[in-house]
Design a protein around this motif. Structure first.
Motif, PDB file in Angstrom:
ATOM      1  N   SER A 222      -4.483   3.756   1.922  1.00  0.00           N
ATOM      2  CA  SER A 222      -3.241   2.775   1.912  1.00  0.00           C
ATOM      3  C   SER A 222      -2.812   2.607   3.466  1.00  0.00           C
ATOM      4  O   SER A 222      -2.042   1.715   3.610  1.00  0.00           O
TER       5      SER A 222
ATOM      6  N   MET B   7      -7.049   0.779  -1.994  1.00  0.00           N
ATOM      7  CA  MET B   7      -6.422   1.852  -1.604  1.00  0.00           C
ATOM      8  C   MET B   7      -7.421   3.015  -1.784  1.00  0.00           C
ATOM      9  O   MET B   7      -7.669   3.777  -0.789  1.00  0.00           O
TER      10      MET B   7
ATOM     11  N   ILE C 259      -5.193  -4.682  -3.267  1.00  0.00           N
ATOM     12  CA  ILE C 259      -4.586  -3.536  -2.803  1.00  0.00           C
ATOM     13  C   ILE C 259      -4.677  -2.270  -3.502  1.00  0.00           C
ATOM     14  O   ILE C 259      -4.932  -1.048  -2.817  1.00  0.00           O
TER      15      ILE C 259
ATOM     16  N   SER D  11       0.880  -1.117   0.079  1.00  0.00           N
ATOM     17  CA  SER D  11       0.059  -0.005  -0.004  1.00  0.00           C
ATOM     18  C   SER D  11       1.010   1.227   0.099  1.00  0.00           C
ATOM     19  O   SER D  11       0.512   2.009  -0.630  1.00  0.00           O
TER      20      SER D  11
ATOM     21  N   ILE E 132      -5.172  -0.624   4.552  1.00  0.00           N
ATOM     22  CA  ILE E 132      -5.296  -2.047   4.016  1.00  0.00           C
ATOM     23  C   ILE E 132      -4.961  -3.127   4.585  1.00  0.00           C
ATOM     24  O   ILE E 132      -5.668  -4.314   4.460  1.00  0.00           O
TER      25      ILE E 132
END
Length: 289
Positions: free
Chosen positions: A213, A208, A204, A51, A216
């Motif tokens: 981020s 996001m 991911i 992330s 995650i």
């Protein structure tokens, strides 16, 4: 209670709320499937690392003015995932160290580039950068701007992820539990590790914009850890993890609508609560034996 129901009915009349629910449930489903594999392969932290890589790639895309930032974010994240999952005993930098190094490095470079852009004197760029940073780190605004195209893209990718998992379930199971034994029996473990890496990277990048981020990894890890508190077989853990993830995602979205809290952090908070409930339940069951 009736007031809350009326409020939910009112909000769900808006397309962006329905889109958020659909995308949230799909991301929760995909994250929980591969999360069990990452936890058992002791790569739980890879979600957080990738992330941050995606954040750094987003910074590059924003600074360079790329219209579709996925053209940069997706390839960079996939390449990083492949490199991280391929780190093994024959490498000088072990898996956990590689994740930490790439994670911190990408986050630092991304933030530095955003800072440079903010100080460049371009007011339009400064405003856009600030919005992108907030959305990418915390997923606070972009979930409310999902279009029907975004939803269909998420549906298509989710179908692909679920299909890959079901088709290669036995191979993923073998690679997850004992990669050396899988190689000895003729399983092409490197290929399946590559497949897992690509799928994780795709999840991911999609997630996001939903949870941010910074959150995650929690979405990937907590359902798997909760399920493993009580269940022991791989299939049982997978099923329980999926159920937990879907319930927490739906609960988090509904609570965020009613209370006005950020969607991503509310979902993660629900996952944390479930983890503690399962942990306590596991302790009670062990004492009862």
């Amino acid at each position: 209670m009736s007031e809350m129901i009326d409020k939910l009915q009112m909000y769900f009349q808006y397309p962006y709320v329905r889109y958020a629910m659909i995308v949230g449930l799909l991301i929760a489903l995909c994250s929980s499937l591969l999360g069990v594999t990452l936890v058992m392969k002791r790569f739980s932290f890879i979600g957080d690392g990738l992330s941050h890589v995606a954040f750094g790639a987003m910074a590059v895309a924003t600074i360079t003015g790329v219209t579709n930032n996925m053209l940069i974010i997706m390839p960079v994240t996939i390449i990083s995932a492949v490199l991280l999952l391929r780190t093994g005993s024959n490498t000088k930098i072990k898996g956990d160290a590689a994740v930490a190094m790439i994670s911190v490095g990408a986050l630092a470079v991304g933030y530095m580039m955003m800072n440079i852009a903010a100080q460049s004197g371009n007011k339009r760029m400064t405003s856009n950068v600030s919005a992108d940073v907030c959305s990418t780190l915390f997923g606070s605004t972009s979930i409310l701007t999902l279009s029907l195209t975004d939803v269909w893209v998420c549906v298509a990718m989710s179908v692909i992820v679920v299909a890959i998992f079901l088709i290669f379930y036995n191979k993923i199971f073998a690679v997850t539990f004992d990669e050396n034994f899988a190689k000895a029996t003729g399983v092409r473990s490197d290929m399946y590790n590559l497949l897992i890496a690509i799928v994780i990277a795709v999840i991911i990048v999609i997630a996001m914009n939903f949870v941010g981020s910074l959150l995650i990894s929690a979405l990937i890890i907590f359902p798997a850890l909760s399920a493993m508190r009580i269940f022991k077989s791989f299939r049982s853990v997978i099923i329980c993890s999926v159920v937990i993830s879907l319930i927490c995602a739906a609960t988090g979205i509904i609570v965020s609508i009613l209370v006005g809290t950020p969607v991503g952090s509310t979902i993660v908070s629900a996952d944390i609560c479930v983890f503690f409930i399962f942990t306590i339940t596991s302790m009670v069951l062990k004492r009862g034996k």
